[in-house]
Design a protein around this motif. Sequence first.
Motif, PDB file in Angstrom:
ATOM      1  N   GLU A 146      -9.648   6.251  -2.667  1.00 51.17           N
ATOM      2  CA  GLU A 146     -11.200   5.997  -2.385  1.00 51.17           C
ATOM      3  C   GLU A 146     -11.448   4.775  -1.845  1.00 51.17           C
ATOM      4  N   CYS A 147     -10.264   3.845  -1.273  1.00 49.36           N
ATOM      5  CA  CYS A 147     -10.381   2.554  -0.952  1.00 49.36           C
ATOM      6  C   CYS A 147     -10.537   2.491   0.591  1.00 49.36           C
ATOM      7  N   ASN A 148     -11.746   1.678   1.138  1.00 52.08           N
ATOM      8  CA  ASN A 148     -11.749   1.340   2.397  1.00 52.08           C
ATOM      9  C   ASN A 148     -11.090   0.094   3.110  1.00 52.08           C
ATOM     10  N   ILE A 149     -10.402   0.116   3.948  1.00 48.87           N
ATOM     11  CA  ILE A 149      -9.776  -1.090   4.480  1.00 48.87           C
ATOM     12  C   ILE A 149     -10.281  -1.553   5.790  1.00 48.87           C
ATOM     13  N   TRP A 150     -11.016  -2.731   5.840  1.00 54.03           N
ATOM     14  CA  TRP A 150     -11.551  -3.275   6.763  1.00 54.03           C
ATOM     15  C   TRP A 150     -10.986  -4.374   7.340  1.00 54.03           C
ATOM     16  N   LEU A 151     -10.726  -4.467   8.717  1.00 56.61           N
ATOM     17  CA  LEU A 151      -9.807  -5.412   9.514  1.00 56.61           C
ATOM     18  C   LEU A 151     -10.672  -6.192  10.143  1.00 56.61           C
ATOM     19  N   TYR A 152     -10.330  -7.634   9.874  1.00 56.00           N
ATOM     20  CA  TYR A 152     -10.961  -8.794  10.623  1.00 56.00           C
ATOM     21  C   TYR A 152      -9.991  -9.172  11.575  1.00 56.00           C
ATOM     22  N   ARG A 153     -10.515  -9.501  12.952  1.00 57.47           N
ATOM     23  CA  ARG A 153      -9.665  -9.887  14.023  1.00 57.47           C
ATOM     24  C   ARG A 153      -8.776 -11.147  13.725  1.00 57.47           C
ATOM     25  N   GLY A 154      -9.548 -12.423  13.439  1.00 59.21           N
ATOM     26  CA  GLY A 154      -8.753 -13.487  13.116  1.00 59.21           C
ATOM     27  C   GLY A 154      -9.387 -14.730  13.697  1.00 59.21           C
ATOM     28  N   LEU A 155      -8.556 -15.878  13.456  1.00 61.21           N
ATOM     29  CA  LEU A 155      -9.306 -17.104  13.526  1.00 61.21           C
ATOM     30  C   LEU A 155      -9.508 -17.315  15.357  1.00 61.21           C
ATOM     31  N   GLY A 156     -10.744 -17.719  15.651  1.00 61.87           N
ATOM     32  CA  GLY A 156     -11.012 -17.834  16.982  1.00 61.87           C
ATOM     33  C   GLY A 156     -11.219 -16.623  17.724  1.00 61.87           C
ATOM     34  N   THR A 157     -11.151 -15.406  17.055  1.00 60.73           N
ATOM     35  CA  THR A 157     -11.293 -14.278  17.936  1.00 60.73           C
ATOM     36  C   THR A 157     -12.281 -13.250  17.093  1.00 60.73           C
ATOM     37  N   LEU A 181     -12.481  -0.494  10.915  1.00 62.15           N
ATOM     38  CA  LEU A 181     -11.863   0.483   9.765  1.00 62.15           C
ATOM     39  C   LEU A 181     -10.415   0.919  10.090  1.00 62.15           C
ATOM     40  N   TRP A 182      -9.337   0.726   9.001  1.00 60.27           N
ATOM     41  CA  TRP A 182      -8.107   0.823   9.334  1.00 60.27           C
ATOM     42  C   TRP A 182      -7.824   2.015   8.297  1.00 60.27           C
ATOM     43  N   ASN A 183      -6.851   2.899   8.837  1.00 57.68           N
ATOM     44  CA  ASN A 183      -6.502   4.052   7.991  1.00 57.68           C
ATOM     45  C   ASN A 183      -5.062   3.856   7.696  1.00 57.68           C
ATOM     46  N   ALA A 184      -4.506   3.296   6.621  1.00 52.64           N
ATOM     47  CA  ALA A 184      -3.350   2.979   6.048  1.00 52.64           C
ATOM     48  C   ALA A 184      -2.198   3.851   6.370  1.00 52.64           C
ATOM     49  N   LEU A 239       0.672  -1.102  -0.013  1.00 54.57           N
ATOM     50  CA  LEU A 239      -0.056   0.119  -0.033  1.00 54.57           C
ATOM     51  C   LEU A 239       0.927   1.226  -0.129  1.00 54.57           C
ATOM     52  N   LYS A 240       1.920   1.106   0.670  1.00 47.17           N
ATOM     53  CA  LYS A 240       2.821   2.316   0.609  1.00 47.17           C
ATOM     54  C   LYS A 240       3.554   2.773  -0.725  1.00 47.17           C
ATOM     55  N   GLN A 241       3.394   1.505  -1.419  1.00 43.19           N
ATOM     56  CA  GLN A 241       4.142   1.781  -2.884  1.00 43.19           C
ATOM     57  C   GLN A 241       3.077   2.173  -3.802  1.00 43.19           C
ATOM     58  N   CYS A 242       1.749   2.087  -3.339  1.00 43.43           N
ATOM     59  CA  CYS A 242       0.682   2.553  -4.153  1.00 43.43           C
ATOM     60  C   CYS A 242       0.212   3.932  -3.697  1.00 43.43           C
TER      61      CYS A 242
END
Length: 637
Positions: free
Chosen positions: A546-557, A634-637, A535-538
């Motif tokens: 215009e891209c939203n980055i949604w984080l999911y927590r991970g397996l089992g959490t 929501l994550w801000n890169a 993403l830094k290189q982009c």
Amino acid sequence: MKHFDISESSQRERIQTVIYDGAEGASMAVANEIRDIIKERQKSGKNAVLGLATGSTPVRLYRELIRMHRDEGLSFANVITFNLDEYYGLSGDHPESYRRFMQDQLFDHVDIPEANTHVPDGLVAREEVFASCSAYEEAINAAGGIDIQILGIGRTGHIGFNEPGSGPDSRTRLVTLDSLTRRDAARDFLGEQNVPRHAITMGVGTILDAKKVFLLAWGEAKAEVIAQAVEETPTDIIPASFLQSHANCVFNVDRSAASQLTRVLHPWLVGPVEWSAPMTRKAVQWLARKVNKPLLKLVDEDYSENGMGDLLTEKGSSYDLNINLFNITQHTITGWPGGKPGADDSHRPERATPHPKRSLILSPEPLDDVFCLGGTMHRLANQGHEVTIAYQTSGNLAVPDTEVRRAIELIIELGEERQADTEAKFARTVEKHLDAKGQFGADTAEVRHLKGLIRRSEARSSARLLGLDISHLSFLDLPFYENGRYRRFSMTAEDVSIMKALLEKIQPHQIFATGLGHDPLSVPAISFEVLREALKQCEGSDWLKECNIWLYRGLGTEWEAHEIDMAVPLSPDELKNKIQGIYQHQTQRSQSPSSSQKGPSDAWNLAEQVNRNTAEIYDALGLAEYEAIEGFKLWNA
């Protein structure tokens, strides 16, 4: 008894705990301490004695020591080392032995004399174990005792292999490994059934004899046990808690591992806080759950009696706070994870336009996607969005050999029926490689390739059940994984290049990813770092703006309710469909994640439990009652 300066915020902590932004800073701080004592002893012609640990936690520390040796000329000629432990029954050249680990991660890269390195003997005859352990203790004493002891911590609270039940007077000995410890090591050994049941370990008392102790911990998986060890009364249920009695012990942890400490989790209980919007949301939701009331039924007394009276003073009445927090929480809920076209999106987590969106789902290994957001993926596809699932790694390290042999038999039989010599020849080659490597040997490229194909097949089967276009599945096979092993991965420029190419090809409107806050050497964490660097290189690209980055927590959490910015509810049928999708990953039945010792261990049962728990929390806060919920931040890169 405390042996360090205590601040208002750290008043509940019984061990000095230093929180770093990441593992790098914490590792460098400890490396500097080790460098200083080595040089100090060099000046006086004496040896520096180090107690060392294994596993992924100290790897960055060892890399920094290697750098100091290479770039700064730090010599280890006067260093004597004693490792904490070793699996019983493994030879020193076994790929998962701790002797082999230390050679690979440190000893082979510095000028330490081989005779100065000590690791418990994993092959000593059973009748000689006690004498061998006593000799190990005597060798430590003869060296002058350990100057600096490095520790990690297991999810059971173990240090070394001192499992629950180990007391502060325990010495070097043979121990039986806890089931959770063996489960955590299952992937290293290609299945829990292959993990040794016993180990030789320094005792808690042996560790407490060290002059200085540094315990390192990274990632949210260690947060709960760190808080228990640091803040609760010492108990043999959490052997690391006995470090409270050590006069010179420091826990160096990253922010994720510190997240359950009171000063981080509930800072309003130990001092004044700045009542920002996120802090207010966190505190009010905590209060509602603590007093077992919906948000709209909290009263002034609930706030004032639970350390939050200053919040009322600053923000106004409980009525206004309750309404505000209820609305914020309600606005996270949406059945349209790609945005609802033609609707007012001012209070929706995702934008209405454009529609359809290009949605990119990043899955560190096959299974992560459907386990964590199978319902959301199904919704996105049904609502007309272009969904691409990119499996960042092949996941071949997690496939048991028994599954490969079953595939081999099928390929050979099919090849014979169709007289397809090429496929049958490849299968027989893989079979020979499996026979040659035995139970614990490393997989050849051919074996890993077939294991990767098996996981691809499972991923496609799962995607079909979720209504996804399998032509939009992308298998990246990132090199860091293909060329590495669990706990020993390292990101490369080629990984980033592959990810950047995918991003530029798709130019997504939204990305779903995981790995933030995980152990830095885990597959999800490295996969996330690959994304971050790409993403830094982009930067500057129109699509990224215009891209939203949604984080999911991970397996089992799952994210805590106050962290969730988008909550996607699932109906009973949608939850069943998701579980069926998870079930297609048959090779992961014995590799399934578990966030605790209790509860279901099968991936499909655990995912159902996690999603239902989130829905129950929303219900308890006074929101609508849903069957299950998948949450995203929501994550801000």
